[in-house]
Design an enzyme around this catalytic site. Structure first.
Site, PDB file in Angstrom:
ATOM      1  N   HIS A  47       0.803  -1.231   0.000  1.00 10.95           N
ATOM      2  CA  HIS A  47       0.000   0.000   0.000  1.00 10.95           C
ATOM      3  C   HIS A  47       0.832   1.275   0.000  1.00 10.95           C
ATOM      4  O   HIS A  47       0.278   2.361   0.173  1.00 10.95           O
ATOM      5  CB  HIS A  47      -0.929   0.055   1.209  1.00 10.95           C
ATOM      6  CG  HIS A  47      -1.974  -1.023   1.238  1.00 10.95           C
ATOM      7  ND1 HIS A  47      -3.254  -0.850   0.753  1.00 10.95           N
ATOM      8  CD2 HIS A  47      -1.924  -2.292   1.687  1.00 10.95           C
ATOM      9  CE1 HIS A  47      -3.948  -1.967   0.914  1.00 10.95           C
ATOM     10  NE2 HIS A  47      -3.158  -2.865   1.485  1.00 10.95           N
ATOM     11  N   LYS A  91      -8.659  13.501   5.023  1.00  8.66           N
ATOM     12  CA  LYS A  91      -7.777  12.329   4.962  1.00  8.66           C
ATOM     13  C   LYS A  91      -6.743  12.493   6.055  1.00  8.66           C
ATOM     14  O   LYS A  91      -6.644  13.554   6.671  1.00  8.66           O
ATOM     15  CB  LYS A  91      -7.092  12.233   3.598  1.00  8.66           C
ATOM     16  CG  LYS A  91      -6.442  13.543   3.130  1.00  8.66           C
ATOM     17  CD  LYS A  91      -5.838  13.433   1.735  1.00  8.66           C
ATOM     18  CE  LYS A  91      -6.828  13.562   0.615  1.00  8.66           C
ATOM     19  NZ  LYS A  91      -6.836  12.433  -0.277  1.00  8.66           N
ATOM     20  N   ARG A  92      -5.928  11.438   6.306  1.00  6.59           N
ATOM     21  CA  ARG A  92      -4.823  11.598   7.249  1.00  6.59           C
ATOM     22  C   ARG A  92      -3.978  12.802   6.837  1.00  6.59           C
ATOM     23  O   ARG A  92      -3.825  13.084   5.651  1.00  6.59           O
ATOM     24  CB  ARG A  92      -3.958  10.328   7.253  1.00  6.59           C
ATOM     25  CG  ARG A  92      -4.584   9.160   7.976  1.00  6.59           C
ATOM     26  CD  ARG A  92      -4.915   9.489   9.413  1.00  6.59           C
ATOM     27  NE  ARG A  92      -3.699   9.710  10.176  1.00  6.59           N
ATOM     28  CZ  ARG A  92      -3.084   8.796  10.900  1.00  6.59           C
ATOM     29  NH1 ARG A  92      -3.575   7.571  10.986  1.00  6.59           N
ATOM     30  NH2 ARG A  92      -1.996   9.070  11.567  1.00  6.59           N
ATOM     31  N   LYS A 150       0.463  14.315   1.150  1.00  4.02           N
ATOM     32  CA  LYS A 150      -0.913  14.574   0.720  1.00  4.02           C
ATOM     33  C   LYS A 150      -1.160  16.071   0.495  1.00  4.02           C
ATOM     34  O   LYS A 150      -2.167  16.466  -0.073  1.00  4.02           O
ATOM     35  CB  LYS A 150      -1.901  14.015   1.739  1.00  4.02           C
ATOM     36  CG  LYS A 150      -1.867  12.476   1.841  1.00  4.02           C
ATOM     37  CD  LYS A 150      -2.771  11.987   2.967  1.00  4.02           C
ATOM     38  CE  LYS A 150      -2.669  10.489   3.230  1.00  4.02           C
ATOM     39  NZ  LYS A 150      -3.377   9.663   2.225  1.00  4.02           N
ATOM     40  N   THR A 175      -8.821   6.278  -1.743  1.00  2.00           N
ATOM     41  CA  THR A 175     -10.167   5.712  -1.885  1.00  2.00           C
ATOM     42  C   THR A 175     -11.209   6.790  -1.579  1.00  2.00           C
ATOM     43  O   THR A 175     -12.338   6.708  -2.056  1.00  2.00           O
ATOM     44  CB  THR A 175     -10.378   4.512  -0.938  1.00  2.00           C
ATOM     45  OG1 THR A 175      -9.881   4.857   0.354  1.00  2.00           O
ATOM     46  CG2 THR A 175      -9.642   3.287  -1.449  1.00  2.00           C
ATOM     47  N   LYS A 214     -15.001   7.912  -3.257  1.00  2.00           N
ATOM     48  CA  LYS A 214     -16.234   8.183  -2.504  1.00  2.00           C
ATOM     49  C   LYS A 214     -16.824   9.537  -2.908  1.00  2.00           C
ATOM     50  O   LYS A 214     -18.038   9.689  -3.059  1.00  2.00           O
ATOM     51  CB  LYS A 214     -15.949   8.144  -1.000  1.00  2.00           C
ATOM     52  CG  LYS A 214     -15.557   6.742  -0.516  1.00  2.00           C
ATOM     53  CD  LYS A 214     -14.859   6.752   0.851  1.00  2.00           C
ATOM     54  CE  LYS A 214     -14.144   5.420   1.063  1.00  2.00           C
ATOM     55  NZ  LYS A 214     -13.172   5.466   2.177  1.00  2.00           N
TER      56      LYS A 214
HETATM   57  C1  26Q Z   1       3.482   0.750  10.482  1.00  2.00           C
HETATM   58  C2  26Q Z   1       4.359   0.421  11.522  1.00  2.00           C
HETATM   59  C3  26Q Z   1       4.036   0.706  12.837  1.00  2.00           C
HETATM   60  C4  26Q Z   1       2.818   1.301  13.115  1.00  2.00           C
HETATM   61  C5  26Q Z   1       1.950   1.603  12.105  1.00  2.00           C
HETATM   62  C6  26Q Z   1       2.278   1.335  10.781  1.00  2.00           C
HETATM   63  C7  26Q Z   1       1.337   1.683   9.689  1.00  2.00           C
HETATM   64  C8  26Q Z   1      -0.030   1.700   9.909  1.00  2.00           C
HETATM   65  C9  26Q Z   1      -0.911   2.030   8.915  1.00  2.00           C
HETATM   66  C10 26Q Z   1       1.770   2.005   8.413  1.00  2.00           C
HETATM   67  C11 26Q Z   1       0.879   2.334   7.411  1.00  2.00           C
HETATM   68  C12 26Q Z   1      -0.483   2.343   7.644  1.00  2.00           C
HETATM   69  C13 26Q Z   1      -1.505   2.710   6.662  1.00  2.00           C
HETATM   70  C14 26Q Z   1      -1.296   2.884   5.383  1.00  2.00           C
HETATM   71  C15 26Q Z   1      -2.394   3.287   4.489  1.00  2.00           C
HETATM   72  O1  26Q Z   1      -3.500   3.551   4.925  1.00  2.00           O
HETATM   73  N1  26Q Z   1      -2.158   3.337   3.175  1.00  2.00           N
HETATM   74  C16 26Q Z   1      -3.186   3.736   2.239  1.00  2.00           C
HETATM   75  O2  26Q Z   1      -3.829   2.553   1.758  1.00  2.00           O
HETATM   76  C17 26Q Z   1      -4.944   2.886   0.943  1.00  2.00           C
HETATM   77  C18 26Q Z   1      -5.644   1.579   0.579  1.00  2.00           C
HETATM   78  O3  26Q Z   1      -4.892   0.872  -0.357  1.00  2.00           O
HETATM   79  C19 26Q Z   1      -4.514   3.665  -0.288  1.00  2.00           C
HETATM   80  O4  26Q Z   1      -5.672   4.055  -0.991  1.00  2.00           O
HETATM   81  C20 26Q Z   1      -3.724   4.904   0.114  1.00  2.00           C
HETATM   82  O5  26Q Z   1      -3.202   5.539  -1.032  1.00  2.00           O
HETATM   83  C21 26Q Z   1      -2.600   4.509   1.064  1.00  2.00           C
HETATM   84  O6  26Q Z   1      -1.937   5.665   1.554  1.00  2.00           O
END
Ligand code: 26Q
Length: 832
Positions: free
Chosen positions: A373, A569-570, A575, A677, A681
Site C-alpha cells: 500500500h 484524509k490523514r 498529501k 479511496t 467516494k
Molecule cells: C506501520 C508500523 C508501525 C505502526 C503503524 C504502521 C502503519 C499503519 C498504517 C503504516 C501504514 C499504515 C496505513 C497505510 C495506508 O493507509 N495506506 C493507504 O492505503 C490505501 C488503501 O490501499 C490507499 O488508498 C492509500 O493511497 C494509502 O496511503
C-alpha cells in the site's frame, strides 16, 4: 435470493424494555411502548437504549445467517473453485454498524416506525453508536469495504484482526493544536460482538529452540498467552450470506500467583496478566517510520499465530487433508503488518504437524498473497534481528532457512551478482560497512512467500515494480500485478447519501447497489436539465446537513450556496494539505485586494488526524486552524471565503462530509499516493475532483473522461526529472509574486496569533527542502482552481460534469476489486 422482512418487533420490544430499565427508566414507563419514556430518561440515554435494543434485535437473524453460511462453506466440495479467504489485517476501520445491519436485514423501515413511536428519529438513534475505529486510514477502511464485498459476493471468508481496547485516538483541537484523547469505544459495551470462549489458542513468545534426538526442532516459549476469539458479523445486502470479522483478545495463560496475592503483593501476583493485556490496549498510529516498539511486533505475531491456528483447526475439522490446506485456503496479507504469517505457517506445518520443508513450503506459497500500500521506502517495515531472537527465535530460524534457499536460487540464476544478493536478501545486514543493526525485511519475506503480489492502482503497481521492488520483479516476473482499489456502494452511497440514492433509483433503477456498473446508464442523461436540478437540490440538502454540523462543532456559519471545497484524509506532508492552505491564503489576499470583484463564494473544509509524533503534520493542522480564525472573522471577506477545520475525522464524519462536497481535493505529489479511496467516494457522491496525476485519480479520469476532472501539476516523470536536476524552492518562491506574498504572510506571523516563531520551522522547511514540490505545483494548482470557479458559475454545465463523473464510477466498487482478487489470486484456478 433476496430476503423477506423478518418480524422482530417482539425481540426489539423486549430488548428495549431491558435497555430502558438499565438506562434508569421506572418500570412503568419502561414497560410501555409509548413516548412517555422521554419524561423519565434523559434523551441521549433514551436514544442509546433504542440503539442498543435495535442491535440486540439484529443479533438473532444475523446469528442464523452466520450459522447457515458456515454450514454451506464447510460443505463446499474439495473441487470447489473458491477457496476460503483469510484476510489478515492489523486494521479494520468499520465505523458504525447499526445502519448497515438494518439495511441489510431490510429492517430500516420497521425500526424507523418503532423509534418514531418512542419520539425519536432514526438518524438520531444511529448517532448514539460509537465508531469502531480500529484503523488509521485508507488501508483499514479498505479492509472494512472488502468485508462488505466478501459478504455480498458470497465468498467463504474471514477477516482476522485484533480487538483493540482503544482504537484510533479521538482528536481534540485546543488553541488550534491537535490533542490526542484515548478512544474508549467499548466503554459502554459493544452490542455487536459475540465472544467465542471455545475458540482459544496458545501463542508463545521468547524462550529457546530445542533439538530432539531425531533432529526435529521444537520451540519452548518463555511466555504463553491465550488468544480468544470475538466475532463480528458482516451481512450481505442482497442475500442471506455473511462474512465474519474475527478479532483476537489476549490474556495470560497462567492465573494470578495466589501465594503472592496472599502475601499482599497484589501487583506481583498479576504482573504477567497486565503484561499480556498490553497486547489488547491500543492500535498503533501510522508513524511511517520504524517505531522500535516491541509491543507492535508482539501484536503482529499474536494476530498471525491465532489466525493461522484457527484456519488449520477449521480445515481439519471439516475433514480435509493437511496436504490440501493451500489449495482450499487463501491467506492474504494486508500490507506487511501480518508478514509473519508465512514464517508462522511454516513453523506450524513443520514443528506441530510434522511436514517436511518442501511440502510445507508448497502449501505456504499456494496460500499466501500480499498487497503493498505504499511506495515510500522509509515506510517499508523492518524489524531488528535482535528482537526476533528475543521474541520469536524459531520464526527467525525459519526466516533464515527461507532466505538461504531463496538466495541459492538467485545465485544460480544470476551468478556473480553479489550486490543483487545483498539487495534482495530477507536480512538487511546493516548498511555498507555493517555498522547498523541487522534487520528482517518484512516486504521481502512477503514477496518471497507469496504466489501473487499486487499494488492498489495502475500507476502504483507500475512504480512498485520499477522502484522499490524492481529486483524482485526481475526475479519473479509473473508474480506482480495490479488490483485497483474500490469502495462499497452500500455504505458510501446508499447509506451516506439517501437523497442521491433515491434519485438514482428513480432514474436508472436500483441495480447499482449490487452492480455499480449500472451507473453508466446515467451517461445519456448528462444533458438532462431536470436531472441536473434534482441533483443540485439533493446536494443542497446534504450541504445543509454539513453546515449544521459546522455550526454545532465550530460555531461557524457557512453559506450553503457557496462552493464546498473539501479535503479530508490523514494529515501527511505528501498529501499536501499545506498546498490547499497556501491556496486559501492566496485567495484571501486576492479578495482583500479586490473585495468588489465577483468572487465565487467558497467554503473550504479540511479534516484529518496527524500521527501523534508527526510534528510537521501537526503544524499544518495548527496553520489551517489559525488561517481559519483570521479569514472567518475578517469582515472584508464575508461569505466569499470560509475555512473550517473539523475535528476528529473518522468514518461517520466522512459519511456526513462527502455527500455535501462540490469539490474533492486529491492533490498529492504525483507518484506518492498509492491509490486513494476517498477520491472514489467523493466522485460517487457527485463531487468534481481537483487532482494530480496520481494513484487512482488517473483511472478515475480515464473512466469518466479527462476533461471532467480538474487535473494539474507535475506528472511522476516530471517530478523525478525536477528532483534529479535539483529543485530550488527558495528561488521559485522569490520569482513568483503571488506565492511570495503567501509565504511572507505566514513567515511574518499574520496567522501566528502573536506567537512570532510559530511557523518558522514550517516556512524554513518549505523553502529549504520542499520534498513534495508544493511550490513547484502552486501556480498550476491555482489555475485549476480558477477553472473550478468558472465552471461553478454555470450550474448547468457543472451538473452535466457531475452526472458524467457519477456515470463513470462503476468500476470503483469494491465488489469489482474483490472479483479481481478472486479471479487472479484467491480462486483454485488462479493457482494454475
Ligand atoms: C506501520 C508500523 C508501525 C505502526 C503503524 C504502521 C502503519 C499503519 C498504517 C503504516 C501504514 C499504515 C496505513 C497505510 C495506508 O493507509 N495506506 C493507504 O492505503 C490505501 C488503501 O490501499 C490507499 O488508498 C492509500 O493511497 C494509502 O496511503
Amino acid at each position: 435470493m433476496t430476503t423477506a422482512p423478518i418480524d422482530l418487533s417482539a425481540a426489539f420490544t423486549e430488548a428495549l424494555r431491558r435497555e430502558l430499565a438499565l438506562a434508569g427508566a421506572p418500570a412503568t414507563s419502561a414497560s410501555a411502548a409509548g413516548a412517555d419514556v422521554q419524561a423519565s430518561v434523559d434523551p441521549a440515554a433514551a436514544r442509546r437504549a433504542l440503539m442498543r435494543a435495535a442491535a440486540q434485535a439484529c443479533r438473532e437473524p444475523l446469528g442464523l445467517r452466520w450459522a447457515e453460511t458456515q454450514a454451506a462453506d464447510a460443505a463446499r466440495g474439495a473441487d470447489a473453485e473458491v477457496r476460503r479467504v483469510h484476510y489478515l489485517s492489523m486494521e479494520f476501520l468499520m465505523g458504525r454498524a447499526l445502519g448497515n445491519a438494518l439495511a441489510a436485514l431490510k429492517l430500516d423501515d420497521t425500526l424507523r416506525v418503532a423509534f418514531d413511536a418512542q419520539g425519536q428519529a432514526l438518524p438520531d438513534v444511529l448517532e448514539r453508536e460509537n465508531d469502531a475505529a480500529l484503523g488509521n486510514g485508507g488501508l483499514g477502511r479498505l479492509a472494512a469495504c472488502f468485508l462488505d464485498s466478501f459478504a455480498e459476493l458470497g465468498l467463504p471468508s474471514f477477516g482476522y484482526g485484533l480487538r483493540y481496547q482503544y482504537g484510533m485516538f479521538a482528536q481534540g483541537i485546543q488553541d488550534g493544536r491537535q490533542v490526542e484523547v484515548p478512544d474508549d469505544w467499548m466503554a459502554l459495551g459493544n452490542p455487536w460482538e459475540t465472544a467465542r470462549p471455545e475458540l482459544r489458542y496458545a501463542v508463545g513468545f521468547g524462550g529457546h529452540v530445542e533439538v530432539g534426538a531425531d533432529g526435529a526442532r521444537r520451540w519452548v516459549p518463555a511466555e504463553r498467552l491465550i488468544a480468544q476469539a470475538y466475532d463480528f458479523i458482516v451481512p450481505a445486502h442482497h442475500s442471506q450470506r455473511v462474512s465474519t470479522l474475527r478479532q483476537w483478545h489476549a490474556r495470560a495463560e497462567a492465573p494470578i500467583d495466589f501465594a503472592a496475592f496472599c502475601r499482599g503483593d497484589h501487583h506481583g501476583a498479576a504482573a504477567h496478566r497486565v503484561a499480556a493485556d498490553a497486547i489488547n490496549w491500543v492500535l498503533y498510529p501510522d508513524d511511517s517510520t520504524e517505531s522500535g516498539r516491541v509491543l507492535r511486533l508482539k501484536q503482529e505475531a499474536f494476530l498471525v499465530s491465532a489466525s493461522l491456528q484457527d484456519l488449520i483447526a477449521r480445515h481439519l475439522r471439516e475433514g480435509r487433508a493437511l496436504a490440501d490446506l493451500g489449495r482450499d485456503n487463501a491467506i492474504h496479507l494486508n500490507d506487511t503488518h501480518p508478514a509473519l504469517a508465512p514464517a508462522e505457517l511454516m513453523r506450524l506445518l513443520l514443528d506441530e504437524h510434522g511436514l517436511g520443508w518442501d511440502a510445507a513450503w508448497a502449501i505456504t506459497r499456494q496460500a499466501v498473497s500480499y498487497t503493498n500500500h505504499t511506495l515510500m521506502p522509509e515506510a517499508l517495515e523492518t524489524w531488528p534481528v535482535r528482537l526476533f531472537e528475543q521474541l520469536l527465535p524459531r520464526h527467525l530460524e525459519v526466516v533464515y532457512e527461507i532466505n538461504h534457499r531463496f538466495l541459492e536460487e538467485v545465485k544460480a540464476r544470476f551468478p556473480g551478482d553479489d550486490a543483487l544478493l545483498r539487495r534482495v536478501s530477507l536480512i538487511d545486514e546493516g548498511g555498507e560497512h555493517g555498522l547498523g543493526e541487522r534487520r528482517v525485511r518484512m516486504a521481502a519475506l512477503s514477496i518471497v512467500a507469496s504466489h501473487r503480489v499486487n499494488g492498489v492502482a495502475a500507476l502504483h503497481s507500475e512504480l512498485m515494480v520499477q522502484t522499490i521492488f524492481a529486483d524482485y520483479a526481475r526475479i519473479f516476473p509473473d508474480r506482480f500485478h495490479n488490483v485497483t482499489n474500490g469502495v462499497t456502494p452500500r455504505r458510501w452511497l446508499q447509506q451516506a447519501n439517501p437523497g442521491l440514492s433515491s434519485l438514482l433509483d428513480e432514474r436508472i433503477g436500483a441495480g447499482w447497489r449490487q452492480d455499480l456498473g449500472e451507473l453508466s446508464r446515467l451517461r445519456p442523461l448528462a444533458g438532462d436539465v431536470a436531472l441536473g436540478e434534482r441533483l443540485r437540490a439533493v446536494k443542497r440538502e446534504n450541504k445543509q446537513r454539513l453546515a449544521a454540523r459546522i455550526q454545532r462543532d465550530l460555531g461557524l456559519t457557512v453559506n450553503v450556496d457557496s462552493l464546498f471545497d473539501v479535503q479530508i484524509k490523514r494529515i501527511h506532508e505528501y498529501k499536501r494539505q499545506l498546498l490547499n492552505v497556501l491556496h486559501v491564503i492566496a485567495r484571501y489576499q486576492a479578495i482583500v485586494a479586490n473585495p468588489r470583484a465577483d468572487w465565487v463564494p467558497r467554503t473550504v473544509v479540511i479534516a484529518g488526524k496527524a500521527a501523534s509524533a508527526y510534528v510537521a503534520a501537526k503544524s499544518v493542522i495548527q496553520l489551517a486552524h489559525d488561517v481559519g480564525c483570521v479569514i472567518n472573522s475578517d469582515p472584508r471577506v464575508g461569505d466569499k471565503l470560509k475555512l473550517a477545520f473539523l475535528p476528529n475525522y473518522g468514518v461517520s464524519l466522512a459519511e456526513v462530509i462527502i455527500p455535501a462536497a462540490d469539490l474533492s481535493e486529491q492533490i498529492s505529489t504525483a507518484g506518492t499516493e498509492a491509490s486513494g479511496t476517498g477520491n472514489m467516494k467523493f466522485a460517487l457522491n457527485g463531487a468534481l475532483t481537483i487532482g494530480t496525476w496520481d494513484g487512482a485519480n488517473i483511472e478515475m479520469a480515464q473512466a469518466f473522461g479527462e476533461d471532467n476532472m480538474f487535473s494539474f501539476g507535475l506528472k511522476t516523470d516530471e517530478v523525478e526529472a525536477l528532483k534529479r536536476q535539483g529543485y530550488d524552492a527558495r528561488a521559485a518562491v522569490a520569482g513568483n509574486a503571488r506565492l511570495r506574498a503567501v509565504v511572507e504572510a505566514i513567515a511574518r506571523g499574520d496567522f501566528s496569533q502573536g506567537d512570532a516563531g510559530r511557523y518558522r520551522a514550517l516556512v524554513d522547511k518549505l523553502l529549504g527542502d520542499d520534498v513534495y514540490l508544493l511550490t513547484a505545483d502552486f501556480d498550476d494548482y491555482l489555475r485549476a482552481q480558477e477553472r473550478v470557479d468558472a465552471l461553478f458559475r454555470d450550474p448547468r454545465a457543472w451538473a452535466e460534469r457531475v452526472v458524467l463523473n457519477i456515470a463513470g464510477m462503476g468500476m470503483f466498487s469494491s465488489d469489482r476489486t474483490i472479483a479481481e482478487y478472486v479471479d487472479r489470486v484467491w480462486s483454485a484456478k488462479s493457482l494454475g
